[in-house]
Design an enzyme around this catalytic site. Sequence first.
Site, PDB file in Angstrom:
ATOM      1  N   ARG A  76     -24.528  19.895  16.658  1.00 50.34           N
ATOM      2  CA  ARG A  76     -23.985  19.999  18.020  1.00 50.34           C
ATOM      3  C   ARG A  76     -23.040  18.828  18.325  1.00 50.34           C
ATOM      4  O   ARG A  76     -22.854  18.484  19.493  1.00 50.34           O
ATOM      5  CB  ARG A  76     -25.131  20.052  19.029  1.00 50.34           C
ATOM      6  N   ASN A 114     -19.851  28.808  23.227  1.00 52.70           N
ATOM      7  CA  ASN A 114     -18.917  28.314  24.238  1.00 52.70           C
ATOM      8  C   ASN A 114     -18.445  26.888  23.985  1.00 52.70           C
ATOM      9  O   ASN A 114     -17.255  26.596  24.110  1.00 52.70           O
ATOM     10  CB  ASN A 114     -19.580  28.388  25.618  1.00 52.70           C
ATOM     11  N   ASP A 138     -27.315  34.098  22.544  1.00 56.12           N
ATOM     12  CA  ASP A 138     -27.332  34.216  24.013  1.00 56.12           C
ATOM     13  C   ASP A 138     -26.336  35.228  24.563  1.00 56.12           C
ATOM     14  O   ASP A 138     -26.433  35.621  25.723  1.00 56.12           O
ATOM     15  CB  ASP A 138     -27.037  32.850  24.652  1.00 56.12           C
ATOM     16  N   ARG A 261     -51.345  35.072  31.497  1.00 58.62           N
ATOM     17  CA  ARG A 261     -51.127  34.234  30.303  1.00 58.62           C
ATOM     18  C   ARG A 261     -49.627  34.148  30.045  1.00 58.62           C
ATOM     19  O   ARG A 261     -48.855  34.987  30.496  1.00 58.62           O
ATOM     20  CB  ARG A 261     -51.784  34.873  29.071  1.00 58.62           C
ATOM     21  N   ARG A 270     -33.961  32.858  16.703  1.00 59.27           N
ATOM     22  CA  ARG A 270     -32.724  32.469  16.018  1.00 59.27           C
ATOM     23  C   ARG A 270     -32.832  32.561  14.503  1.00 59.27           C
ATOM     24  O   ARG A 270     -31.852  32.337  13.803  1.00 59.27           O
ATOM     25  CB  ARG A 270     -32.355  31.025  16.388  1.00 59.27           C
TER      26      ARG A 270
HETATM   27  O1  F6P Z   1     -28.515  29.270  20.511  1.00 56.07           O
HETATM   28  C1  F6P Z   1     -28.522  29.202  21.906  1.00 56.07           C
HETATM   29  C2  F6P Z   1     -29.795  28.588  22.345  1.00 56.07           C
HETATM   30  O2  F6P Z   1     -30.753  29.324  21.725  1.00 56.07           O
HETATM   31  C3  F6P Z   1     -30.126  28.509  23.828  1.00 56.07           C
HETATM   32  O3  F6P Z   1     -30.663  29.663  24.390  1.00 56.07           O
HETATM   33  C4  F6P Z   1     -31.071  27.355  23.879  1.00 56.07           C
HETATM   34  O4  F6P Z   1     -31.123  26.762  25.109  1.00 56.07           O
HETATM   35  C5  F6P Z   1     -30.519  26.455  22.853  1.00 56.07           C
HETATM   36  O5  F6P Z   1     -29.855  27.246  21.919  1.00 56.07           O
HETATM   37  C6  F6P Z   1     -31.532  25.537  22.225  1.00 56.07           C
HETATM   38  O6  F6P Z   1     -31.134  25.105  20.971  1.00 56.07           O
HETATM   39  P1  F6P Z   1     -31.247  23.628  20.392  1.00 56.07           P
HETATM   40  O7  F6P Z   1     -32.627  23.165  20.618  1.00 56.07           O
HETATM   41  O8  F6P Z   1     -30.894  23.796  18.965  1.00 56.07           O
HETATM   42  O9  F6P Z   1     -30.252  22.782  21.119  1.00 56.07           O
END
Ligand code: F6P
Length: 352
Positions: A76, A114, A138, A261, A270
Amino acid sequence: MANRQRIGILTAGGDCPGLNAAIRGVAKTAIVKHGMEVFGISDGFLGLINKEYIELTESRLSGILTLGGTILGTSRVKPFKKQSNGDRTISKPELIKEHYEQMGLDCLVCIGGNGTQKTANRLAKEGLNIVGIPKTIDNDVYGTEMTFGFDSAVNIATEAIDRLHSTANSHKRIIVIEVMGHNAGWIALYAGLAGGGDVILIPELEIDMDIVTNYLEERAYKNKDYSIVVVAEGVSPKRKKKSAAEYIAKMISERTGLETRETVLGYVQRGGTPSPMDRILATRYGSAAVDLIAGNDYGKMVTLRNNTIVPVPLEEIAGKLKVVTDDNPLVLKAISMGTCFGHNGSYKKNND
Ligand code: F6P
Protein backbone atom coordinates in the site's frame (compact mmCIF):
# COMPACT_ATOMS: atom_id res chain seq x y z
CA MET A 1 14.11 -6.55 -32.61
CA ALA A 2 14.77 -2.82 -32.88
CA ASN A 3 11.53 -1.15 -31.83
CA ARG A 4 10.10 -3.64 -29.36
CA GLN A 5 7.90 -1.85 -26.86
CA ARG A 6 8.75 -2.60 -23.24
CA ILE A 7 6.08 -2.41 -20.58
CA GLY A 8 6.13 -2.64 -16.81
CA ILE A 9 3.25 -4.03 -14.77
CA LEU A 10 2.52 -3.76 -11.06
CA THR A 11 -0.22 -4.75 -8.64
CA ALA A 12 -0.86 -2.32 -5.78
CA GLY A 13 -3.21 -2.00 -2.79
CA GLY A 14 -5.08 -4.89 -1.16
CA ASP A 15 -4.88 -8.11 -3.14
CA CYS A 16 -7.89 -9.85 -4.66
CA PRO A 17 -8.71 -12.95 -6.69
CA GLY A 18 -8.00 -12.40 -10.38
CA LEU A 19 -4.75 -10.40 -10.13
CA ASN A 20 -2.75 -13.20 -11.71
CA ALA A 21 -5.34 -13.60 -14.45
CA ALA A 22 -4.94 -9.88 -15.22
CA ILE A 23 -1.12 -10.12 -15.17
CA ARG A 24 -1.38 -13.06 -17.55
CA GLY A 25 -3.86 -11.20 -19.78
CA VAL A 26 -1.48 -8.25 -20.03
CA ALA A 27 1.70 -10.25 -20.52
CA LYS A 28 0.38 -12.83 -22.96
CA THR A 29 -1.27 -10.20 -25.15
CA ALA A 30 1.89 -8.10 -25.00
CA ILE A 31 4.21 -10.96 -25.90
CA VAL A 32 2.07 -13.04 -28.27
CA LYS A 33 0.03 -10.39 -30.07
CA HIS A 34 2.33 -7.38 -30.01
CA GLY A 35 5.84 -8.80 -29.56
CA MET A 36 6.49 -6.58 -26.52
CA GLU A 37 8.79 -7.18 -23.56
CA VAL A 38 7.14 -7.30 -20.13
CA PHE A 39 8.69 -6.50 -16.75
CA GLY A 40 6.80 -7.52 -13.63
CA ILE A 41 7.48 -5.01 -10.83
CA SER A 42 7.53 -6.28 -7.23
CA ASP A 43 5.22 -5.11 -4.45
CA GLY A 44 3.32 -2.31 -6.13
CA PHE A 45 4.95 1.13 -6.32
CA LEU A 46 7.58 0.00 -3.81
CA GLY A 47 9.16 -2.12 -6.54
CA LEU A 48 9.54 0.93 -8.76
CA ILE A 49 11.04 2.93 -5.91
CA ASN A 50 13.54 0.13 -5.20
CA LYS A 51 13.89 -0.92 -8.85
CA GLU A 52 12.92 -4.52 -8.18
CA TYR A 53 11.45 -6.43 -11.06
CA ILE A 54 11.62 -9.61 -13.10
CA GLU A 55 11.07 -10.22 -16.77
CA LEU A 56 7.76 -11.97 -17.39
CA THR A 57 8.43 -14.55 -20.04
CA GLU A 58 5.75 -16.91 -21.33
CA SER A 59 7.04 -19.75 -19.18
CA ARG A 60 6.64 -17.59 -16.05
CA LEU A 61 2.96 -17.16 -16.91
CA SER A 62 2.12 -20.84 -17.02
CA GLY A 63 -0.32 -22.03 -14.38
CA ILE A 64 -1.06 -18.60 -12.85
CA LEU A 65 -4.58 -18.06 -14.23
CA THR A 66 -6.24 -19.93 -11.38
CA LEU A 67 -3.95 -18.74 -8.59
CA GLY A 68 -5.20 -16.37 -5.89
CA GLY A 69 -3.09 -13.43 -4.70
CA THR A 70 -0.49 -11.87 -6.98
CA ILE A 71 2.76 -13.41 -8.17
CA LEU A 72 4.27 -9.91 -8.15
CA GLY A 73 3.42 -9.11 -4.54
CA THR A 74 1.64 -5.93 -3.50
CA SER A 75 1.92 -3.08 -1.03
CA ARG A 76 0.00 0.00 0.00
CA VAL A 77 2.99 2.31 -0.51
CA LYS A 78 1.81 5.75 -1.68
CA PRO A 79 4.68 7.50 -3.47
CA PHE A 80 3.08 10.94 -3.36
CA LYS A 81 2.38 10.87 0.36
CA LYS A 82 4.33 13.63 2.14
CA GLN A 83 7.30 12.49 4.24
CA SER A 84 6.43 13.22 7.86
CA ASN A 85 10.04 12.78 9.06
CA GLY A 86 11.44 15.63 6.98
CA ASP A 87 13.25 13.10 4.75
CA ARG A 88 15.45 15.11 2.37
CA THR A 89 16.49 12.20 0.20
CA ILE A 90 15.34 12.08 -3.40
CA SER A 91 11.52 12.05 -3.54
CA LYS A 92 9.70 8.81 -4.33
CA PRO A 93 8.00 10.11 -7.51
CA GLU A 94 11.46 11.27 -8.71
CA LEU A 95 12.87 7.80 -8.02
CA ILE A 96 9.97 6.20 -9.85
CA LYS A 97 10.56 8.44 -12.87
CA GLU A 98 14.28 7.75 -12.80
CA HIS A 99 13.79 3.97 -12.60
CA TYR A 100 11.08 4.01 -15.27
CA GLU A 101 13.62 5.67 -17.60
CA GLN A 102 16.48 3.36 -16.57
CA MET A 103 14.34 0.29 -17.18
CA GLY A 104 13.55 1.64 -20.64
CA LEU A 105 9.80 1.38 -20.12
CA ASP A 106 7.39 2.64 -22.77
CA CYS A 107 4.42 2.28 -20.45
CA LEU A 108 3.49 1.24 -16.92
CA VAL A 109 0.34 -0.82 -16.31
CA CYS A 110 -1.06 -0.13 -12.83
CA ILE A 111 -3.49 -2.75 -11.55
CA GLY A 112 -5.25 -1.48 -8.46
CA GLY A 113 -8.17 0.13 -6.73
CA ASN A 114 -9.01 3.78 -6.17
CA GLY A 115 -5.77 4.70 -4.41
CA THR A 116 -3.70 3.08 -7.13
CA GLN A 117 -5.59 4.84 -9.92
CA LYS A 118 -5.11 8.16 -8.12
CA THR A 119 -1.36 7.56 -7.99
CA ALA A 120 -1.43 6.35 -11.61
CA ASN A 121 -3.05 9.62 -12.64
CA ARG A 122 -0.42 11.67 -10.82
CA LEU A 123 2.37 9.70 -12.48
CA ALA A 124 0.68 10.30 -15.85
CA LYS A 125 0.70 14.03 -15.07
CA GLU A 126 4.42 13.74 -14.31
CA GLY A 127 4.88 12.57 -17.89
CA LEU A 128 4.91 8.77 -17.56
CA ASN A 129 2.90 6.66 -19.99
CA ILE A 130 0.32 4.90 -17.82
CA VAL A 131 -2.61 2.54 -18.32
CA GLY A 132 -4.79 1.54 -15.35
CA ILE A 133 -6.73 -1.67 -14.68
CA PRO A 134 -9.40 -1.59 -11.93
CA LYS A 135 -9.39 -4.31 -9.30
CA THR A 136 -10.79 -4.73 -5.80
CA ILE A 137 -13.20 -7.03 -4.03
CA ASP A 138 -15.03 -3.88 -2.89
CA ASN A 139 -16.21 -3.00 -6.43
CA ASP A 140 -15.96 0.70 -5.56
CA VAL A 141 -13.70 1.94 -8.37
CA TYR A 142 -15.38 4.88 -10.03
CA GLY A 143 -16.22 4.73 -13.73
CA THR A 144 -16.52 0.98 -14.16
CA GLU A 145 -19.54 -1.24 -13.64
CA MET A 146 -17.43 -4.03 -12.21
CA THR A 147 -13.97 -4.61 -10.80
CA PHE A 148 -12.51 -8.09 -10.85
CA GLY A 149 -12.23 -9.71 -7.43
CA PHE A 150 -15.77 -8.67 -6.56
CA ASP A 151 -17.51 -11.72 -7.99
CA SER A 152 -15.21 -14.12 -6.11
CA ALA A 153 -15.72 -12.22 -2.85
CA VAL A 154 -19.50 -12.26 -3.32
CA ASN A 155 -19.36 -16.02 -3.88
CA ILE A 156 -17.37 -16.54 -0.69
CA ALA A 157 -19.58 -14.23 1.37
CA THR A 158 -22.74 -15.85 -0.01
CA GLU A 159 -21.53 -19.31 0.89
CA ALA A 160 -20.80 -18.09 4.42
CA ILE A 161 -24.31 -16.60 4.73
CA ASP A 162 -25.82 -19.86 3.41
CA ARG A 163 -24.00 -21.74 6.15
CA LEU A 164 -25.09 -19.30 8.84
CA HIS A 165 -28.74 -19.86 7.94
CA SER A 166 -28.73 -23.44 9.20
CA THR A 167 -27.01 -22.75 12.50
CA ALA A 168 -29.09 -19.61 13.12
CA ASN A 169 -32.21 -21.64 12.41
CA SER A 170 -31.25 -24.51 14.73
CA HIS A 171 -30.60 -22.15 17.64
CA LYS A 172 -33.31 -19.63 16.82
CA ARG A 173 -30.81 -16.81 16.90
CA ILE A 174 -30.01 -13.63 15.11
CA ILE A 175 -26.64 -13.87 13.41
CA VAL A 176 -24.85 -10.73 12.30
CA ILE A 177 -22.27 -11.34 9.59
CA GLU A 178 -19.73 -8.66 8.71
CA VAL A 179 -18.36 -8.57 5.19
CA MET A 180 -15.68 -6.29 3.74
CA GLY A 181 -16.43 -2.90 2.31
CA HIS A 182 -14.97 0.05 4.14
CA ASN A 183 -16.46 2.84 2.11
CA ALA A 184 -18.96 1.00 -0.06
CA GLY A 185 -21.48 -1.72 0.67
CA TRP A 186 -21.40 -3.60 -2.65
CA ILE A 187 -20.39 -6.96 -1.16
CA ALA A 188 -23.00 -6.66 1.59
CA LEU A 189 -25.68 -5.75 -0.94
CA TYR A 190 -24.91 -8.54 -3.41
CA ALA A 191 -24.11 -11.29 -0.91
CA GLY A 192 -26.99 -10.14 1.28
CA LEU A 193 -29.39 -10.51 -1.62
CA ALA A 194 -27.89 -13.77 -2.88
CA GLY A 195 -27.86 -15.25 0.63
CA GLY A 196 -31.33 -14.06 1.60
CA GLY A 197 -30.19 -11.70 4.36
CA ASP A 198 -33.13 -10.25 6.27
CA VAL A 199 -31.31 -7.04 7.13
CA ILE A 200 -28.54 -5.46 5.02
CA LEU A 201 -26.61 -2.57 6.51
CA ILE A 202 -24.23 -0.54 4.36
CA PRO A 203 -22.14 2.56 5.07
CA GLU A 204 -23.75 4.68 2.35
CA LEU A 205 -27.25 4.67 3.87
CA GLU A 206 -27.85 6.30 7.20
CA ILE A 207 -29.01 3.66 9.65
CA ASP A 208 -31.71 4.08 12.25
CA MET A 209 -31.28 1.23 14.74
CA ASP A 210 -34.90 1.59 15.90
CA ILE A 211 -35.99 0.54 12.42
CA VAL A 212 -33.65 -2.46 12.54
CA THR A 213 -34.69 -3.65 15.99
CA ASN A 214 -38.42 -3.12 15.35
CA TYR A 215 -38.07 -5.15 12.17
CA LEU A 216 -36.30 -8.02 13.96
CA GLU A 217 -38.81 -8.01 16.80
CA GLU A 218 -41.64 -8.13 14.30
CA ARG A 219 -40.04 -11.12 12.59
CA ALA A 220 -39.77 -12.90 15.96
CA TYR A 221 -43.41 -12.02 16.70
CA LYS A 222 -44.43 -13.57 13.37
CA ASN A 223 -42.69 -16.80 14.42
CA LYS A 224 -39.80 -16.29 12.07
CA ASP A 225 -37.43 -18.05 14.38
CA TYR A 226 -34.16 -16.63 13.22
CA SER A 227 -32.74 -13.72 11.25
CA ILE A 228 -29.59 -12.98 9.30
CA VAL A 229 -28.14 -9.47 9.41
CA VAL A 230 -25.47 -8.69 6.80
CA VAL A 231 -23.34 -5.69 7.69
CA ALA A 232 -20.51 -4.03 5.75
CA GLU A 233 -17.38 -3.33 7.78
CA GLY A 234 -17.73 0.40 7.13
CA VAL A 235 -20.84 0.49 9.32
CA SER A 236 -18.76 1.00 12.42
CA PRO A 237 -19.00 3.07 15.56
CA LYS A 238 -17.28 6.45 15.58
CA ARG A 239 -14.54 5.25 17.91
CA LYS A 240 -13.39 2.00 16.31
CA LYS A 241 -13.01 -0.18 19.39
CA LYS A 242 -15.43 -2.77 18.05
CA SER A 243 -16.01 -4.34 14.70
CA ALA A 244 -19.18 -3.39 12.86
CA ALA A 245 -20.59 -6.86 13.62
CA GLU A 246 -19.92 -6.58 17.36
CA TYR A 247 -21.36 -3.10 17.46
CA ILE A 248 -24.57 -4.04 15.65
CA ALA A 249 -24.99 -7.40 17.45
CA LYS A 250 -24.61 -5.75 20.86
CA MET A 251 -27.19 -3.11 20.03
CA ILE A 252 -29.65 -5.73 18.76
CA SER A 253 -29.32 -7.99 21.78
CA GLU A 254 -29.49 -5.10 24.28
CA ARG A 255 -32.53 -3.52 22.66
CA THR A 256 -34.52 -6.65 21.78
CA GLY A 257 -33.36 -9.29 24.23
CA LEU A 258 -33.17 -11.70 21.30
CA GLU A 259 -30.23 -14.08 21.32
CA THR A 260 -27.64 -12.68 18.93
CA ARG A 261 -24.23 -13.81 17.67
CA GLU A 262 -21.75 -12.26 15.29
CA THR A 263 -19.23 -13.46 12.71
CA VAL A 264 -16.55 -11.39 10.96
CA LEU A 265 -15.66 -12.95 7.62
CA GLY A 266 -12.48 -10.94 7.10
CA TYR A 267 -9.62 -11.73 4.75
CA VAL A 268 -11.00 -15.06 3.59
CA GLN A 269 -12.99 -12.91 1.14
CA ARG A 270 -9.78 -11.83 -0.58
CA GLY A 271 -8.12 -15.23 -0.75
CA GLY A 272 -8.14 -18.22 -3.00
CA THR A 273 -8.80 -18.97 -6.62
CA PRO A 274 -10.79 -16.43 -8.67
CA SER A 275 -14.28 -17.27 -9.89
CA PRO A 276 -14.64 -17.95 -13.63
CA MET A 277 -16.30 -14.53 -14.07
CA ASP A 278 -13.35 -12.79 -12.41
CA ARG A 279 -10.85 -14.72 -14.51
CA ILE A 280 -12.68 -13.63 -17.63
CA LEU A 281 -13.04 -9.99 -16.61
CA ALA A 282 -9.39 -9.76 -15.50
CA THR A 283 -8.26 -11.34 -18.77
CA ARG A 284 -10.38 -8.93 -20.82
CA TYR A 285 -9.07 -5.91 -18.90
CA GLY A 286 -5.47 -7.08 -19.21
CA SER A 287 -5.70 -7.72 -22.91
CA ALA A 288 -7.54 -4.44 -23.64
CA ALA A 289 -4.96 -2.47 -21.64
CA VAL A 290 -2.18 -3.77 -23.88
CA ASP A 291 -4.11 -2.99 -27.04
CA LEU A 292 -4.25 0.62 -25.81
CA ILE A 293 -0.49 0.63 -25.29
CA ALA A 294 0.06 -0.79 -28.77
CA GLY A 295 -1.88 2.20 -30.12
CA ASN A 296 0.14 4.62 -27.92
CA ASP A 297 -3.08 5.54 -26.13
CA TYR A 298 -2.04 6.40 -22.57
CA GLY A 299 -3.40 8.04 -19.43
CA LYS A 300 -6.50 5.84 -19.46
CA MET A 301 -8.09 3.17 -17.27
CA VAL A 302 -9.99 0.29 -18.85
CA THR A 303 -13.58 0.03 -17.61
CA LEU A 304 -16.58 -2.24 -18.11
CA ARG A 305 -19.65 -0.53 -19.54
CA ASN A 306 -22.61 -2.50 -20.94
CA ASN A 307 -20.38 -5.57 -21.10
CA THR A 308 -17.90 -3.74 -23.32
CA ILE A 309 -14.39 -2.71 -22.33
CA VAL A 310 -14.15 1.06 -22.63
CA PRO A 311 -11.03 3.15 -21.93
CA VAL A 312 -11.65 6.32 -19.90
CA PRO A 313 -9.18 9.08 -18.99
CA LEU A 314 -7.61 8.52 -15.55
CA GLU A 315 -8.30 12.18 -14.89
CA GLU A 316 -12.05 11.47 -15.03
CA ILE A 317 -12.03 8.74 -12.41
CA ALA A 318 -9.10 9.55 -10.09
CA GLY A 319 -10.01 10.43 -6.53
CA LYS A 320 -13.66 9.38 -6.90
CA LEU A 321 -15.55 6.47 -5.37
CA LYS A 322 -18.41 4.38 -6.72
CA VAL A 323 -20.94 3.88 -3.94
CA VAL A 324 -24.35 2.29 -3.50
CA THR A 325 -27.14 4.85 -3.71
CA ASP A 326 -30.60 4.51 -2.24
CA ASP A 327 -32.11 4.35 -5.72
CA ASN A 328 -29.92 1.42 -6.78
CA PRO A 329 -32.25 -1.09 -8.51
CA LEU A 330 -31.06 -3.91 -6.25
CA VAL A 331 -31.75 -1.89 -3.11
CA LEU A 332 -35.22 -1.03 -4.40
CA LYS A 333 -35.89 -4.63 -5.38
CA ALA A 334 -34.83 -5.91 -1.97
CA ILE A 335 -36.99 -3.33 -0.18
CA SER A 336 -39.97 -4.30 -2.30
CA MET A 337 -39.50 -7.86 -1.04
CA GLY A 338 -39.29 -6.83 2.60
CA THR A 339 -35.53 -6.63 3.21
CA CYS A 340 -34.62 -4.06 5.85
CA PHE A 341 -31.80 -1.57 5.24
CA GLY A 342 -32.44 0.28 8.50
CA HIS A 343 -32.84 3.36 6.39
CA ASN A 344 -35.67 5.82 6.82
CA GLY A 345 -35.02 7.83 3.66
CA SER A 346 -37.49 7.93 0.84
CA TYR A 347 -36.84 5.83 -2.23
CA LYS A 348 -37.33 6.56 -5.88
CA LYS A 349 -39.61 4.36 -7.92
CA ASN A 350 -38.24 1.02 -9.06
CA ASN A 351 -38.01 1.07 -12.82
CA ASP A 352 -36.43 -2.24 -13.75
O1 F6P B 1 -9.40 -4.90 -0.56
C1 F6P B 1 -10.25 -3.93 -0.04
C2 F6P B 1 -10.35 -4.13 1.43
O2 F6P B 1 -10.70 -5.43 1.56
C3 F6P B 1 -11.32 -3.28 2.24
O3 F6P B 1 -12.64 -3.70 2.24
C4 F6P B 1 -10.71 -3.33 3.60
O4 F6P B 1 -11.07 -2.27 4.39
C5 F6P B 1 -9.27 -3.32 3.30
O5 F6P B 1 -9.10 -3.89 2.04
C6 F6P B 1 -8.41 -3.97 4.35
O6 F6P B 1 -7.20 -4.40 3.83
P1 F6P B 1 -5.76 -4.24 4.50
O7 F6P B 1 -5.87 -4.72 5.89
O8 F6P B 1 -4.90 -5.08 3.64
O9 F6P B 1 -5.39 -2.80 4.44
